[in-house]
Design a protein around this motif. Structure first.
Motif, PDB file in Angstrom:
ATOM      1  N   ASP A  58      18.826  14.891  18.456  1.00  0.00           N
ATOM      2  CA  ASP A  58      17.981  14.285  17.426  1.00  0.00           C
ATOM      3  C   ASP A  58      17.580  12.868  17.805  1.00  0.00           C
ATOM      4  O   ASP A  58      16.443  12.440  17.588  1.00  0.00           O
ATOM      5  N   GLU A  61      14.863  12.924  20.431  1.00  0.00           N
ATOM      6  CA  GLU A  61      13.590  13.340  19.839  1.00  0.00           C
ATOM      7  C   GLU A  61      12.946  12.173  19.085  1.00  0.00           C
ATOM      8  O   GLU A  61      11.731  11.945  19.175  1.00  0.00           O
ATOM      9  N   LEU A  62      13.763  11.410  18.357  1.00  0.00           N
ATOM     10  CA  LEU A  62      13.240  10.245  17.643  1.00  0.00           C
ATOM     11  C   LEU A  62      12.686   9.207  18.615  1.00  0.00           C
ATOM     12  O   LEU A  62      11.623   8.616  18.382  1.00  0.00           O
ATOM     13  N   ARG A  64      11.512   9.791  21.596  1.00  0.00           N
ATOM     14  CA  ARG A  64      10.274  10.311  22.177  1.00  0.00           C
ATOM     15  C   ARG A  64       9.099  10.131  21.213  1.00  0.00           C
ATOM     16  O   ARG A  64       8.006   9.712  21.597  1.00  0.00           O
ATOM     17  N   GLU A  65       9.350  10.453  19.926  1.00  0.00           N
ATOM     18  CA  GLU A  65       8.293  10.300  18.931  1.00  0.00           C
ATOM     19  C   GLU A  65       7.913   8.828  18.765  1.00  0.00           C
ATOM     20  O   GLU A  65       6.737   8.502  18.605  1.00  0.00           O
ATOM     21  N   PHE A  66       8.888   7.943  18.811  1.00  0.00           N
ATOM     22  CA  PHE A  66       8.605   6.520  18.705  1.00  0.00           C
ATOM     23  C   PHE A  66       7.751   6.033  19.873  1.00  0.00           C
ATOM     24  O   PHE A  66       6.808   5.262  19.703  1.00  0.00           O
ATOM     25  N   ALA A  68       5.658   7.852  21.632  1.00  0.00           N
ATOM     26  CA  ALA A  68       4.303   8.384  21.453  1.00  0.00           C
ATOM     27  C   ALA A  68       3.535   7.578  20.421  1.00  0.00           C
ATOM     28  O   ALA A  68       2.346   7.274  20.598  1.00  0.00           O
ATOM     29  N   MET A  69       4.196   7.188  19.337  1.00  0.00           N
ATOM     30  CA  MET A  69       3.540   6.365  18.311  1.00  0.00           C
ATOM     31  C   MET A  69       3.155   5.004  18.863  1.00  0.00           C
ATOM     32  O   MET A  69       2.094   4.465  18.546  1.00  0.00           O
TER      33      MET A  69
END
Length: 229
Positions: A58, A61-62, A64-66, A68-69
């Motif tokens: 988790d 994943e956070l 990675r998303e951060f 990308a943002m």
């Protein structure tokens, strides 16, 4: 010595023995509690470790998303900066105005001279942007663009009348009339669009052995910026 022998005369244990057993009891109790606490801490540590390892996917994943943002945000900021730069360029273009018009001034003939002479238009009628030099007769382009220039003259017929318009050292356009014994007045003019770079110079020369009439109204040199490039 047996237990029976430890009894006092009244059949009870001496106080020293009772206190010794009491101390030993509390020592064993404390050791037991300590070991139990250590076991509990070890168990908690193992649970926390398992929980942390279980939460690693988790966390990745956070992250990675951060990331990308963050990339998207940087893209948006870049586009906004480009838009602001374009708006500033448009505003600068709207604010940039170059317009001038000048006459030779005086009250009589100018020339003829033995050599080509840069004509100085001393009476400045309009000089928006300050690109025309009143004391040199030279227009210097403040920005790159397409400019429109006109030259006009009035002269007598006893000498030839001629004006040459130059861009830097290159002849662009000419206006002239031949000497005439019967023609007492001559008038002429010409116009041209010129593509100039910043710093290019435009000026008018009176060729050798020619003349024009110098006044505040007749012989003029004008120009303006049509569009930037």
């Amino acid at each position: 010595m047996g237990i029976h022998n430890c009894l006092g005369d009244d059949g009870e244990y001496p106080l020293v023995i009772v206190m010794t057993f009491t101390v030993l009891f509390f020592v064993f109790l404390f050791c037991g509690l300590t070991l139990a606490q250590e076991d509990a801490n070890a168990t908690d540590t193992e649970i926390n470790s398992h929980t942390q390892f279980a939460n690693l996917p988790d966390t990745y994943e956070l992250l990675r998303e951060f990331g990308a943002m963050e990339e998207k945000l940087q893209t948006v900021e870049t586009r906004l900066q480009d838009s602001e730069n374009q708006i500033m360029d448009l505003r600068n273009k709207e604010r940039t105005k170059v317009i001038f018009s000048a006459a030779t001034g005086g009250n009589g003939t100018i020339g003829p001279f033995n050599t080509d002479t840069t004509l100085i238009y001393r009476r400045v009628i309009t000089n928006i942007g300050g690109a025309y030099g009143q004391y040199t007769g030279i227009f210097t382009a403040p920005i790159a663009g397409v400019y429109y220039f006109t030259i006009f003259y009035h002269a007598g017929g006893e000498h030839k009348a001629k004006l040459n318009l130059y861009k830097n050292n290159q002849l662009m356009v000419v206006t002239h009339d031949h000497q005439s014994n019967s023609d007492t007045a001559d008038n002429g003019g010409n116009a041209v669009f010129l593509q100039l770079q910043q710093g290019d110079q435009v000026y008018v020369q009176l060729p050798a052995n020619s003349h024009v009439w110098g006044t505040n109204h007749h012989t003029t040199f004008s120009g303006f910026l049509v569009t930037q490039i």
